[in-house]
Design an enzyme around this catalytic site. Structure first.
Site, PDB file in Angstrom:
ATOM      1  N   ARG A 224       0.839  -1.194   0.000  1.00  0.00           N
ATOM      2  CA  ARG A 224       0.000   0.000   0.000  1.00  0.00           C
ATOM      3  C   ARG A 224       0.875   1.245   0.000  1.00  0.00           C
ATOM      4  O   ARG A 224       1.891   1.307   0.700  1.00  0.00           O
ATOM      5  CB  ARG A 224      -0.882   0.038   1.254  1.00  0.00           C
ATOM      6  CG  ARG A 224      -2.052  -0.915   1.215  1.00  0.00           C
ATOM      7  CD  ARG A 224      -3.099  -0.529   0.166  1.00  0.00           C
ATOM      8  NE  ARG A 224      -4.245  -1.428   0.196  1.00  0.00           N
ATOM      9  CZ  ARG A 224      -4.366  -2.531  -0.533  1.00  0.00           C
ATOM     10  NH1 ARG A 224      -3.412  -2.885  -1.370  1.00  0.00           N
ATOM     11  NH2 ARG A 224      -5.447  -3.287  -0.450  1.00  0.00           N
ATOM     12  N   HIS A 272      -0.742  -0.440  -9.678  1.00  0.00           N
ATOM     13  CA  HIS A 272      -1.462  -1.329  -8.753  1.00  0.00           C
ATOM     14  C   HIS A 272      -1.959  -2.592  -9.472  1.00  0.00           C
ATOM     15  O   HIS A 272      -3.157  -2.898  -9.481  1.00  0.00           O
ATOM     16  CB  HIS A 272      -2.623  -0.587  -8.074  1.00  0.00           C
ATOM     17  CG  HIS A 272      -3.070  -1.219  -6.790  1.00  0.00           C
ATOM     18  ND1 HIS A 272      -3.471  -0.506  -5.687  1.00  0.00           N
ATOM     19  CD2 HIS A 272      -3.183  -2.528  -6.422  1.00  0.00           C
ATOM     20  CE1 HIS A 272      -3.817  -1.333  -4.712  1.00  0.00           C
ATOM     21  NE2 HIS A 272      -3.643  -2.591  -5.143  1.00  0.00           N
TER      22      HIS A 272
HETATM   23  P1  NAP Z   1      -1.606 -10.975   5.813  1.00  0.00           P
HETATM   24  O1  NAP Z   1      -1.671 -12.425   5.496  1.00  0.00           O
HETATM   25  O2  NAP Z   1      -2.615 -10.396   6.742  1.00  0.00           O
HETATM   26  O3  NAP Z   1      -0.132 -10.686   6.367  1.00  0.00           O
HETATM   27  C1  NAP Z   1       0.242  -9.482   6.930  1.00  0.00           C
HETATM   28  C2  NAP Z   1       1.648  -9.612   7.504  1.00  0.00           C
HETATM   29  O4  NAP Z   1       2.068  -8.323   7.962  1.00  0.00           O
HETATM   30  C3  NAP Z   1       1.713 -10.549   8.710  1.00  0.00           C
HETATM   31  O5  NAP Z   1       2.922 -11.261   8.695  1.00  0.00           O
HETATM   32  C4  NAP Z   1       1.697  -9.560   9.881  1.00  0.00           C
HETATM   33  O6  NAP Z   1       2.357 -10.020  11.051  1.00  0.00           O
HETATM   34  C5  NAP Z   1       2.486  -8.427   9.317  1.00  0.00           C
HETATM   35  N1  NAP Z   1       2.224  -7.201  10.058  1.00  0.00           N
HETATM   36  C6  NAP Z   1       1.034  -6.563  10.236  1.00  0.00           C
HETATM   37  N2  NAP Z   1       1.194  -5.481  11.024  1.00  0.00           N
HETATM   38  C7  NAP Z   1       2.498  -5.451  11.365  1.00  0.00           C
HETATM   39  C8  NAP Z   1       3.271  -4.597  12.161  1.00  0.00           C
HETATM   40  N3  NAP Z   1       2.733  -3.542  12.812  1.00  0.00           N
HETATM   41  N4  NAP Z   1       4.592  -4.864  12.306  1.00  0.00           N
HETATM   42  C9  NAP Z   1       5.136  -5.937  11.680  1.00  0.00           C
HETATM   43  N5  NAP Z   1       4.458  -6.794  10.908  1.00  0.00           N
HETATM   44  C10 NAP Z   1       3.152  -6.549  10.748  1.00  0.00           C
HETATM   45  O7  NAP Z   1      -1.683 -10.111   4.484  1.00  0.00           O
HETATM   46  P2  NAP Z   1      -1.364 -10.579   2.986  1.00  0.00           P
HETATM   47  O8  NAP Z   1      -2.485 -11.368   2.445  1.00  0.00           O
HETATM   48  O9  NAP Z   1      -0.006 -11.172   2.958  1.00  0.00           O
HETATM   49  O10 NAP Z   1      -1.366  -9.159   2.230  1.00  0.00           O
HETATM   50  C11 NAP Z   1      -0.503  -8.110   2.629  1.00  0.00           C
HETATM   51  C12 NAP Z   1      -0.936  -6.806   1.959  1.00  0.00           C
HETATM   52  O11 NAP Z   1      -0.638  -6.830   0.567  1.00  0.00           O
HETATM   53  C13 NAP Z   1      -2.451  -6.541   1.972  1.00  0.00           C
HETATM   54  O12 NAP Z   1      -2.848  -5.981   3.211  1.00  0.00           O
HETATM   55  C14 NAP Z   1      -2.616  -5.551   0.825  1.00  0.00           C
HETATM   56  O13 NAP Z   1      -2.526  -4.235   1.322  1.00  0.00           O
HETATM   57  C15 NAP Z   1      -1.427  -5.832  -0.074  1.00  0.00           C
HETATM   58  N6  NAP Z   1      -1.812  -6.335  -1.404  1.00  0.00           N
HETATM   59  C16 NAP Z   1      -1.430  -5.643  -2.516  1.00  0.00           C
HETATM   60  C17 NAP Z   1      -1.742  -6.123  -3.766  1.00  0.00           C
HETATM   61  C18 NAP Z   1      -1.300  -5.406  -5.020  1.00  0.00           C
HETATM   62  O14 NAP Z   1      -1.747  -5.750  -6.108  1.00  0.00           O
HETATM   63  N7  NAP Z   1      -0.433  -4.432  -4.914  1.00  0.00           N
HETATM   64  C19 NAP Z   1      -2.445  -7.322  -3.899  1.00  0.00           C
HETATM   65  C20 NAP Z   1      -2.835  -7.997  -2.762  1.00  0.00           C
HETATM   66  C21 NAP Z   1      -2.509  -7.505  -1.501  1.00  0.00           C
HETATM   67  P3  NAP Z   1       1.819 -11.313  11.859  1.00  0.00           P
HETATM   68  O15 NAP Z   1       2.189 -12.481  10.969  1.00  0.00           O
HETATM   69  O16 NAP Z   1       2.590 -11.285  13.103  1.00  0.00           O
HETATM   70  O17 NAP Z   1       0.331 -11.142  11.988  1.00  0.00           O
HETATM   71  C1  GLV Z   2      -5.127  -5.429  -3.719  1.00  0.00           C
HETATM   72  O1  GLV Z   2      -4.501  -4.442  -3.560  1.00  0.00           O
HETATM   73  C2  GLV Z   2      -5.669  -6.227  -2.662  1.00  0.00           C
HETATM   74  O2  GLV Z   2      -5.676  -5.796  -1.495  1.00  0.00           O
HETATM   75  O3  GLV Z   2      -6.124  -7.342  -2.957  1.00  0.00           O
END
Ligand code: NAP
Ligand code: GLV
Length: 309
Positions: A224, A272
């Site tokens: 993000r 994005h």
């Molecule tokens: P997720 O499974 O919820 O994983 C989030 C990770 O971040 C976890 O390891 C969490 O720690 C860690 N985290 C959260 N808050 C933290 C903090 N304050 N300090 C340190 N670590 C922290 O999320 P995900 O599915 O991997 O997705 C991650 C992000 O990618 C989404 O929220 C979204 O914004 C972004 N995204 C972008 C796209 C794109 O096209 N650009 C597509 C999809 C997603 P814990 O393991 O300890 O909980």
């Molecule tokens: C894309 O940015 C998502 O959060 O899936």
């Protein structure tokens, strides 16, 4: 039971078609054509307007159209007590795996430098470290971060990771919490950001943290835009402290044509697209949760509103 689809960017027809194939009894409504508000029990949403969801008194599920939920938690007044879910899908994970591999190799193999040399008709090989010597740090070891870590390890990179709570991932040196952040950053020649945007992570890539990276390090932000203090990023690129930045996301999207980021040196910007939700597989996930709502069973991929992700 009806579902209200609220998104200004996703194609409702794709989702309508996907639900018609797997859940024909579901009435699929598209904002602002809400029909009987009292019959709406499911909201499928991306970046809803401030009070949009408060109209539906009988909501039983708010499903994010994406993996992230910052668009729901930060900017919207939500009806209290309604569970929230997000997309966790093999296609979405694969998309991010590909994006991180692409951009990490792009930085590792010095593609930006060769593109600049090509423009100057400069035929000149540069020293190239092995990937077994290249340290890649992944901020966020959730679904996407863990998948990226595995893919990077598979081709030989030295991978470290940072998360809120301590993680154990095979072959990955894992750091947790703010107290270990600088240690993690100091070992990240290529920093891949896959954190959710929450009050704790807003602006986490800033002058101080960029300064904690090895000189000339690269940043890849696939998460993000709000994670990055963009003025600090531009300053780090201009000074050469940061070697290259790859941004798939920015604070304002679409990035305005006059934004200084477009003209910063050593930057790659994509609109994005790192990984977008596929309507067909996404609808299957949401349909699974709708069946669970109907059956009173535990939901999959729920969001913890207190943690913000
Ligand atoms: P997720 O499974 O919820 O994983 C989030 C990770 O971040 C976890 O390891 C969490 O720690 C860690 N985290 C959260 N808050 C933290 C903090 N304050 N300090 C340190 N670590 C922290 O999320 P995900 O599915 O991997 O997705 C991650 C992000 O990618 C989404 O929220 C979204 O914004 C972004 N995204 C972008 C796209 C794109 O096209 N650009 C597509 C999809 C997603 P814990 O393991 O300890 O909980
Ligand atoms: C894309 O940015 C998502 O959060 O899936």
């Amino acid at each position: 039971m009806s579902l209200i689809f609220c998104s200004r960017t996703d194609d409702p027809d794709e989702w309508r078609g996907a639900f018609a194939a797997i859940m024909p009894d579901l009435e699929f409504r598209v904002w602002p054509d809400v029909g009987d508000e009292g019959a709406v029990e499911i909201a499928l949403v991306w970046d809803p307007m401030q009070e949009q969801l408060l109209r539906f008194a009988n909501l039983r599920l708010i499903a994010s159209l994406g993996a992230g939920v910052d668009h729901l938690l930060a900017a919207t007044t939500l009806p209290p007590g309604v569970p929230m879910t997000r997309i966790v899908d093999a296609n979405l994970t694969q998309g991010m795996r590909e994006y991180v591999l692409l951009q990490t190799l792009y930085c590792h193999r010095q593609a930006p430098a060769y593109l600049a040399q090509q423009r100057a008709a400069d035929w000149r090989p540069l020293d190239q470290p092995f990937c077994q010597q290249r340290r890649v740090g992944i901020m966020g070891l959730g679904v996407l971060g863990a998948a990226a870590a595995e893919a990077l390890q598979d081709i030989g990179f030295l991978v470290t990771g940072w998360s809120r709570r301590q993680k154990e991932l095979p072959g990955v040196e894992c750091f947790a919490g703010l107290s270990r952040l600088d240690e993690f950053l100091a070992a990240s020649e290529i920093l891949v950001c896959l954190l959710p945007l929450t009050p704790d992570t807003e602006g986490i890539i800033n002058r101080r943290t960029l300064g904690a990276l090895p000189p000339g390090a690269c940043l890849i932000n696939g998460a993000r835009g709000g994670l990055v203090v963009e003025a600090d990023l531009i300053a780090a690129l201009e000074s050469g402290r940061l070697g290259h930045a790859v941004l798939d996301v920015t604070r304002e999207e679409p990035l305005p044509a006059d934004d200084a980021l477009w003209r910063a040196p050593n930057i790659t910007i994509t609109p994005h697209i790192a990984s977008i939700t596929n309507a067909r597989s996404g609808a299957e996930l949401v349909a699974d949760n709708i069946r669970r709502v109907r059956a009173g069973e535990a939901l999959l991929h729920t969001v913890d509103p207190d943690a913000g992700y």
